[in-house]
Every structure is written in C-alpha cells, then in structure tokens.
Design a protein around this motif. Structure first.
Motif, short mmCIF file in Angstrom:
data_model
loop_
_atom_site.label_atom_id
_atom_site.label_comp_id
_atom_site.label_asym_id
_atom_site.label_seq_id
_atom_site.Cartn_x
_atom_site.Cartn_y
_atom_site.Cartn_z
N VAL A 42 31.75 29.99 46.02
CA VAL A 42 31.86 31.43 46.25
C VAL A 42 32.26 31.70 47.70
O VAL A 42 31.74 31.09 48.62
CB VAL A 42 30.52 32.13 45.94
N GLU A 43 33.19 32.62 47.87
CA GLU A 43 33.62 33.05 49.20
C GLU A 43 33.56 34.57 49.27
O GLU A 43 33.66 35.25 48.24
CB GLU A 43 35.05 32.58 49.49
N PRO A 44 33.42 35.13 50.46
CA PRO A 44 33.51 36.59 50.59
C PRO A 44 34.82 37.09 49.97
O PRO A 44 35.86 36.45 50.13
CB PRO A 44 33.47 36.82 52.09
N GLY A 45 34.74 38.17 49.26
CA GLY A 45 35.90 38.72 48.56
C GLY A 45 35.95 38.32 47.09
O GLY A 45 36.72 38.90 46.33
N THR A 46 35.12 37.37 46.69
CA THR A 46 35.07 36.98 45.28
C THR A 46 34.65 38.18 44.45
O THR A 46 33.62 38.80 44.71
CB THR A 46 34.05 35.83 45.06
N GLU A 47 35.48 38.54 43.47
CA GLU A 47 35.17 39.68 42.61
C GLU A 47 34.41 39.22 41.39
O GLU A 47 34.74 38.21 40.78
CB GLU A 47 36.45 40.40 42.21
N LEU A 48 33.38 39.95 41.05
CA LEU A 48 32.60 39.68 39.85
C LEU A 48 33.28 40.37 38.67
O LEU A 48 33.98 41.38 38.87
CB LEU A 48 31.18 40.20 39.99
N PRO A 49 33.10 39.86 37.46
CA PRO A 49 33.69 40.54 36.30
C PRO A 49 33.14 41.97 36.18
O PRO A 49 31.91 42.16 36.20
CB PRO A 49 33.26 39.68 35.11
N PRO A 50 34.01 42.96 36.08
CA PRO A 50 33.54 44.35 35.95
C PRO A 50 32.93 44.57 34.57
O PRO A 50 33.16 43.79 33.64
CB PRO A 50 34.81 45.17 36.13
N ALA A 51 32.17 45.65 34.44
CA ALA A 51 31.56 45.98 33.15
C ALA A 51 31.43 47.48 33.00
O ALA A 51 31.39 48.22 34.00
CB ALA A 51 30.20 45.32 33.03
#
Length: 144
Positions: free
Chosen positions: A10-19
């Motif tokens: 994981v790095e800063p800027g990693t987007e999580l799956p939206p919901a």
C-alpha cells in the motif's frame, strides 16, 4: 472475510473500492431497534419537518458505520480499524418511497503513519443526493 491487505503493498494515493449503500425507511426502523435510538426525526416525517428538517433523516451513527464498511471490507478485518472519526456535515434525507436514499462512499490511503505498527490513514468521502454528508472522515488502519 477477504484476505488482509499487506502494509508493504500500500502506498499513499491507493484508492479503495468505492461502494454505495441504500437506505430506506425500513432500514432506519431496523437500525433504531438495534441501536435503541427511537428519536422521531428518524421515522416520523411530520415531527422531522416540525423541527426544521427537510424530511426523515438517517441516524448519524448509521451513516458513519456504513461509510467505514469501505475500509473494513478493503482491510479484510473490522478489527484492523484502530481509530475512526468523522464530522457530520449534512444529514442523509430518506424519502418515504421504494428507492429511499443512497450513501456513496469513496476512500483512499492518505499516508503511511508508522512502519513498525503497519498503520495507514485512510480518508473517506461520503455523499448522498449530491451532497457531502461526512467531513474529515478518517480511519487509522493496522495492516498485515
């Protein structure tokens, strides 16, 4: 439960799956029963309007809990969330129809906090009906 996310991946800027999370009046009644919060602003339209609200609104803690599901689903373990806080900016208004309301949540890793503890800060955004409903929503997550 999904596999735990590794801190090294994981790095800063990693987007999580939206919901998206639907909310109906029936959802609010079930939540009221579970939380024992029977405030009439969450189920009585006449009362909600009398106190200046546009309609019945979702419980703030319900909105907060739905939003963090994006983080817990991503992390693979609800216990991975070691800190979580939000500011409530607008209520989620829930009309009395078949559709109800929808809470749309996005999130991304804002920072790696502690390499030894393997913690990251995740910033969340939550909208309903085009309006931001949570502000400064942040979770500290301990990763695998």
């Amino acid at each position: 439960m999904t596999a735990r996310i590794a801190y090294a991946d994981v790095e800063p800027g990693t987007e999580l799956p939206p919901a998206t999370f639907p909310v109906t009046r029936a959802t609010l009644i079930r939540y009221a029963g579970a939380s024992l919060d029977f405030n009439p602003i969450h189920w009585n339209e006449r009362f909600a309007r009398e106190v200046g609200l546009p309609n019945v609104i979702a419980h703030g803690m319900f909105t907060m809990a739905e939003a963090v599901r994006v983080v817990t689903d991503w992390a693979g373990d609800p216990a991975a969330v070691v800190e979580y806080g939000v500011r409530f900016t607008r209520p989620v208004v829930v009309p009395d129809d078949e559709k109800g309301a929808v809470i749309e949540v996005t999130a991304k890793v804002a920072a790696k906090l502690d390499d030894e503890a393997r913690t990251v800060r995740v910033d969340l955004t939550a909208h309903s009906d085009g309006q931001k409903v949570l502000g400064v929503a942040r979770a500290v997550v301990r990763l695998a």
